[in-house]
Motif scaffolding. Sequence first.
Motif, short mmCIF file in Angstrom:
data_model
loop_
_atom_site.label_atom_id
_atom_site.label_comp_id
_atom_site.label_asym_id
_atom_site.label_seq_id
_atom_site.Cartn_x
_atom_site.Cartn_y
_atom_site.Cartn_z
N ASN A 137 8.70 14.48 -15.05
CA ASN A 137 7.75 13.93 -15.85
C ASN A 137 7.59 14.54 -17.27
N HIS A 138 8.02 16.01 -17.39
CA HIS A 138 8.15 16.55 -18.66
C HIS A 138 8.91 15.94 -19.76
N GLN A 139 10.27 15.43 -19.04
CA GLN A 139 11.39 14.85 -19.75
C GLN A 139 10.65 13.37 -20.19
N HIS A 140 10.18 12.74 -19.36
CA HIS A 140 9.53 11.47 -19.61
C HIS A 140 8.48 11.59 -20.81
N VAL A 141 7.61 12.63 -20.85
CA VAL A 141 6.81 12.98 -22.08
C VAL A 141 7.62 13.20 -23.12
N SER A 142 8.64 14.11 -23.00
CA SER A 142 9.34 14.71 -24.34
C SER A 142 10.06 13.12 -24.76
N GLU A 316 1.65 9.42 -16.88
CA GLU A 316 2.78 9.97 -16.07
C GLU A 316 3.62 8.76 -15.44
N ASP A 317 4.96 9.06 -15.40
CA ASP A 317 5.87 7.95 -15.15
C ASP A 317 7.24 8.34 -14.61
N GLU A 318 6.86 9.26 -13.54
CA GLU A 318 8.15 9.76 -12.88
C GLU A 318 9.11 8.59 -12.51
N GLU A 319 8.56 7.72 -11.58
CA GLU A 319 9.53 6.62 -11.16
C GLU A 319 10.26 5.73 -12.14
N GLY A 320 9.54 5.62 -13.35
CA GLY A 320 10.26 5.02 -14.47
C GLY A 320 11.24 6.05 -15.10
N MET A 321 11.03 7.18 -15.06
CA MET A 321 12.00 8.24 -15.81
C MET A 321 13.10 8.16 -14.76
N ILE A 322 13.08 8.18 -13.45
CA ILE A 322 13.92 8.37 -12.42
C ILE A 322 14.93 7.11 -12.65
N ALA A 323 14.47 5.81 -12.90
CA ALA A 323 15.22 4.87 -13.04
C ALA A 323 15.88 4.74 -14.31
N ARG A 324 15.48 5.26 -15.26
CA ARG A 324 16.07 5.40 -16.76
C ARG A 324 17.30 6.10 -16.54
#
Length: 339
Positions: A137-142, A316-324
Motif C-alpha cells: 500500500n505504501h508503494q500504491h500511495v507513492s 488504500e488499494d493493495e489489491e489493485g497494486m498487486i494486480a498492477r
Amino acid sequence: MDSTGATPWHRSRSVAADESLETVLNSWLAPALEPHRQQVSLIGHRVVHGGERFTAPTRITPEVEATLAELIPLAPLHNPPALKGLAWARHWAPELPQWACFDTAFHSSLPAAAHTYAIPSEFRNKGFRRFSFHGINHQHVSETVAAQCRKQGKNPSQLRLISAHLGAGASLAAVKGGRCIDTTMGFTPLEGLVMATRSGNVDPGLLLELMREGYSEDQIATILQKESGLKGLSGLSGDMRTIREAAANGHNGAIRALDVFRHRLLQLLGAMAASLGGVDVLALTGGIGEHDKQLKLELEKALSWWGDFLTVVIPEDEEGMIARLCQRHSETPASAAVG
C-alpha cells in the motif's frame, strides 16, 4: 489475491474461528470468481514477509514455494495462510501462472543505517534487522502521488513524501523520489506507532522485567499483539471510531488513548521528516487515515512548523497494486523467476 482471498471484484471475508481458510475459499471465493474465470490471466498473492530473498514480485515455482515455507518463522501469523491460499489457487486454476507480492519488498531500498539494529554482529548476521511492512500500500500511495505530480506538470523525482498507513495496523514510510528511505515498523509489525491492539514501541527493558516476573513468551506475545495499543490504553476498544465517540463523552481511557496515539504519531512523523530533510506531501491512507477527518485537521495544525506541505488522502488499494505489479513484472521475462 491476498492471504484471505481478496480480489479486485470482491473484498476479503474474515475467517471465523470454527471454519478453515480452505472452506471459506471453496464456499465464497470460488463462486465469486467463476463468472470471471475466462478473463483471469494470472493470480497474484499478497505475502507479508519476503525476508531478504524476495524484493520484487516473483513468479511462483516449486523452488520459490519451498523458500517461502522457510520464511514462515519471520511471519508465523501471516505467511502460512498465504501459502494455503497459493495451494488453493493452484488447484482452482492449475493452468494459470501465480505470482507473489511482498509487503516487505517496497522497503528493500532502505539504506543500511535505517534497517540495521544496534546489536552484536552474531545477531545481525542471523538476519535480525528492520524489514517493515504495509509496503504494497505504501508503494500504491507513492505511485499515486507521483502520478498526481506529473499531471500538475511537476517532476516527482525529488518528491519528499510521508505515506501514513493508519488502520488497525499502522506504519509510516519516508519516500524520496519513489524510494523508501525510512519507516517505522521493524523486524516484526510490532515496532513503531500505536495500533489497534499492538503496542508499537516499548522499552525492551520492560519486556525483560515481565520475563523476570514469570510471564511466558506466549503471554508476552498476547499482551503486545492483542491487548495493547488503543485497546490497552482505553480499556474499551481498539476501534478508533469507538474511541472518538467515547472521548467526546468524557471517557478517561479513550481520552488517554487518543493522546498517546497522537503523541507517538507526531513523534514519528517528525522522525520521517528528519530523514527526508523536509516534507512536500503527507498522504493519509488506511481506515483511520482515510476516514478520520478530525485527525487530518489535528495533524495539519500540529505540523504547521513544517512550513509549506500538502496533505492528501489516498484510498488504500493493495489489491489493485498487486494486480498492477504482477502485470508489470509478468511482461518483463527477466524478472519472472526470482525477485
